[in-house]
Enzyme design. Structure first.
Site, PDB file in Angstrom:
ATOM      1  N   LYS A 134       0.835  -1.196   0.000  1.00  0.00           N
ATOM      2  CA  LYS A 134       0.000   0.000   0.000  1.00  0.00           C
ATOM      3  C   LYS A 134       0.876   1.253   0.000  1.00  0.00           C
ATOM      4  CE  LYS A 134      -3.674  -0.364   2.622  1.00  0.00           C
ATOM      5  NZ  LYS A 134      -4.320  -0.484   3.958  1.00  0.00           N
TER       6      LYS A 134
ATOM      7  N   ARG B 131      -2.822   3.531   8.588  1.00  0.00           N
ATOM      8  CA  ARG B 131      -3.200   2.341   7.812  1.00  0.00           C
ATOM      9  C   ARG B 131      -2.078   1.314   7.751  1.00  0.00           C
ATOM     10  NH1 ARG B 131      -4.660   4.968   2.152  1.00  0.00           N
ATOM     11  NH2 ARG B 131      -5.838   3.031   1.864  1.00  0.00           N
TER      12      ARG B 131
ATOM     13  N   GLY C 275      -8.149  -7.051   4.579  1.00  0.00           N
ATOM     14  CA  GLY C 275      -8.951  -7.125   5.790  1.00  0.00           C
ATOM     15  C   GLY C 275      -8.274  -7.791   6.975  1.00  0.00           C
TER      16      GLY C 275
ATOM     17  N   MET D 116      -5.409  -6.839   8.603  1.00  0.00           N
ATOM     18  CA  MET D 116      -4.823  -5.947   9.611  1.00  0.00           C
ATOM     19  C   MET D 116      -5.664  -4.682   9.684  1.00  0.00           C
ATOM     20  SD  MET D 116      -0.814  -6.617   9.034  1.00  0.00           S
ATOM     21  CE  MET D 116      -0.975  -6.135   7.349  1.00  0.00           C
TER      22      MET D 116
ATOM     23  N   ARG E 201      -3.663  -1.558  -6.011  1.00  0.00           N
ATOM     24  CA  ARG E 201      -2.841  -2.770  -6.007  1.00  0.00           C
ATOM     25  C   ARG E 201      -3.261  -3.607  -7.198  1.00  0.00           C
ATOM     26  NH1 ARG E 201      -5.875  -4.382  -0.678  1.00  0.00           N
ATOM     27  NH2 ARG E 201      -7.870  -4.987  -1.545  1.00  0.00           N
TER      28      ARG E 201
ATOM     29  N   ARG F 208       3.056 -48.960 -21.246  1.00  0.00           N
ATOM     30  CA  ARG F 208       3.872 -49.631 -20.237  1.00  0.00           C
ATOM     31  C   ARG F 208       3.393 -51.062 -20.078  1.00  0.00           C
ATOM     32  NH1 ARG F 208       3.761 -47.320 -14.272  1.00  0.00           N
ATOM     33  NH2 ARG F 208       1.760 -48.407 -14.254  1.00  0.00           N
TER      34      ARG F 208
ATOM     35  N   GLU G  33      12.602 -45.756 -12.225  1.00  0.00           N
ATOM     36  CA  GLU G  33      11.859 -45.575 -10.971  1.00  0.00           C
ATOM     37  C   GLU G  33      12.517 -46.348  -9.851  1.00  0.00           C
ATOM     38  OE1 GLU G  33       7.889 -47.151 -11.486  1.00  0.00           O
ATOM     39  OE2 GLU G  33       8.605 -48.641 -12.897  1.00  0.00           O
TER      40      GLU G  33
ATOM     41  N   SER H  16      11.681 -42.881 -18.914  1.00  0.00           N
ATOM     42  CA  SER H  16      10.613 -42.106 -18.295  1.00  0.00           C
ATOM     43  C   SER H  16      10.741 -42.256 -16.782  1.00  0.00           C
ATOM     44  CB  SER H  16       9.256 -42.605 -18.784  1.00  0.00           C
ATOM     45  OG  SER H  16       8.240 -41.871 -18.152  1.00  0.00           O
TER      46      SER H  16
ATOM     47  N   GLY I 139       9.596 -42.519 -13.249  1.00  0.00           N
ATOM     48  CA  GLY I 139       8.385 -42.763 -12.473  1.00  0.00           C
ATOM     49  C   GLY I 139       8.656 -42.216 -11.083  1.00  0.00           C
ATOM     50  N   THR I 140       8.326 -40.950 -10.901  1.00  0.00           N
ATOM     51  CA  THR I 140       8.805 -40.299  -9.678  1.00  0.00           C
ATOM     52  C   THR I 140       8.018 -40.696  -8.437  1.00  0.00           C
ATOM     53  OG1 THR I 140       7.571 -38.380 -10.420  1.00  0.00           O
ATOM     54  CG2 THR I 140       9.965 -38.329 -10.695  1.00  0.00           C
ATOM     55  N   ASN I 141       6.852 -41.337  -8.596  1.00  0.00           N
ATOM     56  CA  ASN I 141       6.178 -41.822  -7.384  1.00  0.00           C
ATOM     57  C   ASN I 141       7.017 -42.920  -6.741  1.00  0.00           C
ATOM     58  OD1 ASN I 141       4.170 -40.094  -8.083  1.00  0.00           O
ATOM     59  ND2 ASN I 141       2.738 -41.662  -8.757  1.00  0.00           N
ATOM     60  N   ASP I 142       7.333 -43.932  -7.534  1.00  0.00           N
ATOM     61  CA  ASP I 142       8.153 -45.014  -6.999  1.00  0.00           C
ATOM     62  C   ASP I 142       9.560 -44.529  -6.663  1.00  0.00           C
ATOM     63  OD1 ASP I 142       6.762 -47.563  -6.819  1.00  0.00           O
ATOM     64  OD2 ASP I 142       6.361 -47.280  -8.947  1.00  0.00           O
TER      65      ASP I 142
ATOM     66  N   CYS J   4       6.660 -39.358 -15.763  1.00  0.00           N
ATOM     67  CA  CYS J   4       5.248 -39.724 -15.827  1.00  0.00           C
ATOM     68  C   CYS J   4       4.643 -39.913 -14.442  1.00  0.00           C
ATOM     69  CB  CYS J   4       5.059 -40.972 -16.674  1.00  0.00           C
ATOM     70  SG  CYS J   4       5.859 -42.427 -16.004  1.00  0.00           S
TER      71      CYS J   4
ATOM     72  N   TYR K  10       9.943 -34.251 -22.139  1.00  0.00           N
ATOM     73  CA  TYR K  10       8.498 -34.113 -21.948  1.00  0.00           C
ATOM     74  C   TYR K  10       8.095 -34.389 -20.505  1.00  0.00           C
ATOM     75  CZ  TYR K  10       8.037 -39.231 -21.889  1.00  0.00           C
ATOM     76  OH  TYR K  10       8.136 -40.549 -21.561  1.00  0.00           O
TER      77      TYR K  10
HETATM   78  P1  ADP Z   1      -7.703  -1.912   4.070  1.00  0.00           P
HETATM   79  O1  ADP Z   1      -6.282  -2.313   3.855  1.00  0.00           O
HETATM   80  O2  ADP Z   1      -8.430  -2.794   4.997  1.00  0.00           O
HETATM   81  O3  ADP Z   1      -8.401  -1.656   2.782  1.00  0.00           O
HETATM   82  P2  ADP Z   1      -7.275   0.892   4.291  1.00  0.00           P
HETATM   83  O4  ADP Z   1      -6.064   1.336   4.977  1.00  0.00           O
HETATM   84  O5  ADP Z   1      -7.222   0.911   2.831  1.00  0.00           O
HETATM   85  O6  ADP Z   1      -7.653  -0.539   4.843  1.00  0.00           O
HETATM   86  O7  ADP Z   1      -8.444   1.803   4.827  1.00  0.00           O
HETATM   87  C1  ADP Z   1      -9.739   1.417   5.089  1.00  0.00           C
HETATM   88  C2  ADP Z   1     -10.708   2.370   4.398  1.00  0.00           C
HETATM   89  O8  ADP Z   1     -10.494   3.711   4.759  1.00  0.00           O
HETATM   90  C3  ADP Z   1     -10.571   2.329   2.890  1.00  0.00           C
HETATM   91  O9  ADP Z   1     -11.828   2.348   2.322  1.00  0.00           O
HETATM   92  C4  ADP Z   1      -9.814   3.555   2.581  1.00  0.00           C
HETATM   93  O10 ADP Z   1     -10.091   4.033   1.297  1.00  0.00           O
HETATM   94  C5  ADP Z   1     -10.278   4.513   3.656  1.00  0.00           C
HETATM   95  N1  ADP Z   1      -9.257   5.508   3.961  1.00  0.00           N
HETATM   96  C6  ADP Z   1      -8.017   5.253   4.363  1.00  0.00           C
HETATM   97  N2  ADP Z   1      -7.295   6.366   4.511  1.00  0.00           N
HETATM   98  C7  ADP Z   1      -8.126   7.378   4.202  1.00  0.00           C
HETATM   99  C8  ADP Z   1      -7.971   8.787   4.140  1.00  0.00           C
HETATM  100  N3  ADP Z   1      -6.816   9.374   4.428  1.00  0.00           N
HETATM  101  N4  ADP Z   1      -9.036   9.522   3.776  1.00  0.00           N
HETATM  102  C9  ADP Z   1     -10.203   8.912   3.486  1.00  0.00           C
HETATM  103  N5  ADP Z   1     -10.416   7.596   3.508  1.00  0.00           N
HETATM  104  C10 ADP Z   1      -9.385   6.829   3.859  1.00  0.00           C
HETATM  105 MG    MG Z   2       5.883 -47.149 -10.913  1.00  0.00          MG
HETATM  106 MG    MG Z   3      -7.833  -0.513   1.432  1.00  0.00          MG
END
Ligand code: ADP
Ligand code: MG
Ligand code: MG
Length: 916
Positions: free
Chosen positions: A23, A94, A103, A105, A340, A618, A785, A804, A806-809, A872, A892
């Protein structure tokens, strides 16, 4: 001077995700390419690790000083003051690590508020409703994330006020309602922490930074890393981003939204996403109100919509990848808050790859590399049979494509428990939260009654490639009574349901599914892969039907045709058994004579399907007792038969008086009669089998009388098979079909074994050529094998034209692990305690088994430079193993049909990655 812990968005290196987190790095990059990002800075992952390392959990020296200095710069850029009574600066704090963990952290918004700055905020905007709205959000998030106050405590108060005010949605609350909420929230915190809510903004900031750092070691985050195998090399610690707040909750000219530059479910080249007017941060994804699709913005906020489309274009042009981004509109101004690379399902990945090459955004090489071969698995998922006539009971949003069947389960813990027992589960919730993640792993699919296509459930399910239907509002979920109501029907926990994430439809019961079809885009990608790859990709196929399927998946031949499966058909097994229990060579040959035409027909059909591609056959491999019943089964059967014989005898006594009976009476007595002599014959046969089973008993069958060892003991068997192959070849040739058969000998450990079999082959070749009046061309080769075979590869190469692995055996032999025992008894423990990183039966052990293979290839080619060498075993379909096979120069890989596309892409990756 202390270390540099903090980077302003204008100076951080956008490529350095390890240091700045994904981020943070992208916020820097976007700032530096002049996208409209609010000012801010990143505290590095190094600071996080140093902090977590300190047993007293103090921020490393210099961090807070540098934060102060950087905050001063933000104040200057925004013209606001952190903690100021006028024009106060608020920030978000953040999290963000090198690998995105949606979601997992925590983030705190509106930090810097207290009763004083709140007044400043209100005075500055003239909007007291907005001020209190920001404040209540801050107290809640800070309370939850930084002070550990349970979320329900806030939810309860919030609901109470909403009820008192008689409103449904947060936007309908009045200023005084919000003021009330703020007071209640402050009390909640005070009650829970026994301390007043911290008012000093700098103190708030420091607590928040530490809380984000701590969240790296939170249970949720740790579970997530374990499940997705995120290693410290990939992501170690979280960065903290401090960003000046912009407000989407300042009225109807403000909004917040999330989106993808293309549809991550289908790959279609349209902006995909949702937004909410007058809302902040998490509102869109949390399912507070049902958000609007981004297309609606064209009417509602047309100017901003155009800017958003421009932002979308710029993001893709710069990153050359579909972006998943977040934005906020504050009083008409559009800000980008995050971007991202978008997580897409395989359908979308494949389609966007092809389309991005067509428009010149990326080249073919990039297009191939951006698809993880294993992802193609999803495309081979079954979908609902379009011909099914089942009536859906509800419709939600098609949030993650594919269909799934399972029993409804209403909470994540139960889903996990039932999933572990092998039960197919559909997790059914009102909405999901990050805490439910373990339930996702255990489920076939997810169904929610609330939330949009960017809700938590949808995003996570798409990431995992699991089907999801979200926002099926017709369903009311009662998680306490474990029942869901839909119209006037209902379903309980344990009831089977079917969901279709492609259409959003929900069905009661089980709806028939069909196999997936190849899209034209997938064909294109795979054809590009074939252009690049050096390894050929063959399929393991034992029957004509298998071969047809393998061709559909694009197999370039058959790398392993196991002849034993052909003997298991209902009409064939008895002949096979006859052959096995034969007391004399003559009897055995007679039985084999019956098998010959059957086997020849099988080969002929396979050759016809695969022509002109090579087919490697075989010779018989497993120990022959595998074709017989077990000892116990025979003993039981014989006992029952003997009883039966006695009963029949008893009945005969009864019918000795038959001359006293009339005709119909006699007839009815005779009916159902069995001749005791006949039973005797059956018993005798079973007893012979039993004797044979006992004679064939082996202490260690996998290391026993099997493969070429068996072939040499009973030459008639291999002779019959060789004849069947060569006669089938001759017949195809006569019919004008081009065939390239290869005869492969299993379990070889010395060149002498190969030599003997080869003599038979040459002899039979002569006789077949004479009989058919034509010349045969085929290859003769050996499985590798057995460890000794690898060590003697040069000698074997004098006899064999191909090898060929036979990597299981070979894996069993190299480790001296028997697979079943290893996987059931100690391998899981070995993996957990890092004695072995992977299960060597799934992931080729390149360090041991692989090294042996590499040597064998080298030695073999010293004698026969053009030696064709393949693999194989199951590993032949595993991407990492395929890359290794390429490295050691194999010709192959051969794998099961459905893994052929994966192997083709992996074979291309092997070449492309080598060049990087
Ligand atoms: P997550 O990684 O869980 O998406 P974020 O750090 O992106 O968490 O933030 C959670 C929410 O808050 C997101 O929707 C983000 O766009 C919003 N947000 C984060 N920083 C700001 C900011 N400076 N102003 C307005 N909205 C923000
Ligand atoms: Mg075999
Ligand atoms: Mg976010």
């Amino acid at each position: 001077m202390s270390r540099k812990w903090v980077y302003d968005f204008t100076e951080g290196d956008g490529k350095n995700k390890k240091l700045l987190g994904g981020k943070g790095a992208n916020l820097c990059e976007m700032t530096q390419i002049d996208l409209n990002v609010p000012p801010g800075f990143v505290i590095t992952t190094e600071a996080c690790l140093a902090y977590l390392d300190d047993p007293e959990r103090r921020l490393p020296e210099g961090v807070m000083e540098q934060v102060h200095a950087n905050l001063a710069a933000v104040e200057k850029k925004t013209g606001r003051t952190f903690g100021g009574r006028e024009k106060p600066l608020l920030v978000s704090v953040r999290s963000g690590s090198a690998i995105s963990m949606p979601g997992m952290m925590d983030t705190i918004l509106n930090l810097g508020l207290n009763s004083q700055t709140l007044l400043g905020l209100i005075n500055g905007t003239g909007n007291d409703r907005f001020g209190y709205d920001a404040y209540r959000r801050f107290i809640q998030l800070f309370g939850k994330v930084a002070l550990g106050v349970p979320e329900e405590k806030f939810d309860t108060e919030f609901e109470a006020v909403k009820q008192k005010a008689g409103v449904k949605h947060d936007v309908d609350l009045s200023t005084s309602d919000l003021t009330d909420i703020c007071d209640r929230f402050l009390k909640v915190v005070q009650l829970f922490t026994h301390k007043p809510f911290p008012t000093d903004p700098y103190e708030q900031l420091e607590i928040a930074i530490k809380a984000v750092f701590n969240s790296w070691m939170g249970k949720r985050a740790i579970d997530y890393r374990r499940e997705f195998k995120i290693t410290p090399e990939q992501a170690n610690g979280t960065a903290v981003n401090v960003v000046a707040m912009v407000f989407g909750n300042m009225g109807n000219d403000s909004a917040t939204g999330v989106g993808f530059t293309r549809d991550p479910g289908t790959g279609e080249n349209v902006m995909f996403g949702e937004y909410l007017v007058n809302a902040q941060g998490e509102d869109v994804v949390a399912g507070i109100r049902t958000p609007k699709p981004v297309a609606a913005m064209a009417q509602e906020l047309p100017k901003q919509f155009n800017e958003l489309m421009e932002l979308r274009r710029k993001l893709e042009a710069h990153y050359k990848e579909v972006q998943d981004f977040e934005y906020t509109i504050e009083k008409g101004t559009l800000y980008c808050l995050q971007t991202r690379n978008g997580k897409m399902n395989a359908t979308a990945l494949v389609r966007t790859s092809v389309e991005m090459v067509k428009t010149g955004l990326i080249d073919k090489r990039q297009a191939l590399l951006r698809i993880n071969p294993e992802m193609l698995n999803q495309l081979l998922f079954p979908r609902l049979d379009p011909k099914n006539s089942s009536k859906p009971v509800a419709k939600g949003l098609p949030a993650s494509p594919g269909a799934a069947i399972g029993i409804a389960v209403f909470d994540a813990d139960r889903a996990e428990k039932l999933g572990r027992t092998g039960e197919r589960v559909i997790l059914v919730r009102e909405e999901t939260k990050p805490e439910d993640i373990h339930g996702f792993f255990a489920s076939q699919g997810i169904l929610t009654s609330r939330g949009g296509k960017t809700s938590h459930a949808a995003v996570v399910a798409r990431g995992m490639g699991k089907p999801c239907v979200s926002g099926a509002e017709g369903i009311t979920v009662d998680i306490h009574l474990k029942v869901a109501r839909v119209g006037d029907t209902e379903f309980y926990e344990g009831d089977l349901i079917t969901i279709d994430g492609t259409t959003g439809l929900v069905y009661l019961g089980e709806v028939p599914m069909i196999e997936a079809e190849f899209s034209p885009e997938l064909e294109t990608i795979l054809s590009w892969a074939d252009e690049v790859a050096q390894l050929q990709v063959m399929a393991n196929a034992d029957t004509p039907e298998d071969s047809v399927r393998a061709l559909k998946y694009g197999a370039m031949g058959i790398g392993l045709c196991r002849t034993e499966r052909m003997f298991n058909g209902v009409e064939r097994l008895p002949i096979m058994v006859e052959m096995i229990i034969a007391e004399t060579k003559e009897d055995r040959i007679a039985a084999l004579g019956k098998l010959l035409p059957i086997q020849r027909e099988d080969f002929k059909q396979i050759f016809e399907v695969m022509a002109p591609r090579p087919v490697t056959i075989r010779l018989l491999d497993p120990p022959i007792h595998e074709f017989l019943p077990t000892e116990k089964q025979l003993v039981d059967e014989i006992k029952e038969l003997k009883n039966l014989r006695e009963t029949i005898r008893g009945m005969r006594v009864l019918t000795d008086a038959a001359h006293f009976m009339n005709l119909s009476e006699i007839k009815s007595k005779i009916q159902g009669f069995t001749d005791p002599e006949l039973v005797d014959t059956v018993i005798a046969k079973k007893e012979t089998m039993l004797k044979k089973v006992r004679a064939l008993h082996e202490v260690n069958p996998m290391l026993g009388h099997r493969g070429v060892r068996l072939g040499l003991t009973f030459p008639e068997i291999y002779e019959m098979q060789i004849r069947a192959v060569l006669e089938a070849t001759a017949e195809c040739l006569k019919a004008g079909i081009e065939v390239h058969p290869e005869i492969m000998v299993p379990q070889v450990c010395t060149a002498q074994e190969l030599k003997r079999v080869k003599e038979w082959v040459l002899e039979i070749q002569k006789s077949v050529e004479k009989a058919y009046g034509l010349a045969l061309k085929f290859k003769f080769g050996s499985m590798l094998e057995v460890v000794r075979a690898c060590m003697r590869a040069d000698n074997l190469a004098e006899e064999a034209e191909f090898f060929s692995f036979g990597t299981n055996d070979l894996t069993q032999a190299t480790f001296s692990f028997s697979r079943e025992d290893a996987e059931n008894k100690f391998l899981p423990m070995y993996n957990l305690s890092n004695i072995l990183q992977d299960n060597p039966f799934e992931v080729l052990d390149v360090k041991g088994v692989g090294r042996l293979m590499e040597q064998a290839v080298k030695w073999g080619r010293q004698v026969r430079a053009d030696m064709k060498v393949g693999i194989c075993g199951e590993h032949g379909g595993h991407p990492a193993s395929i890359i290794f096979c390429h490295k050691i120069g194999l010709s192959y890989v051969s794998c099961s049909g459905p893994r052929v596309p994966i192997a083709r892409l992996a074979a291309a990756h092997a070449v492309l990655l080598e060049k990087i």
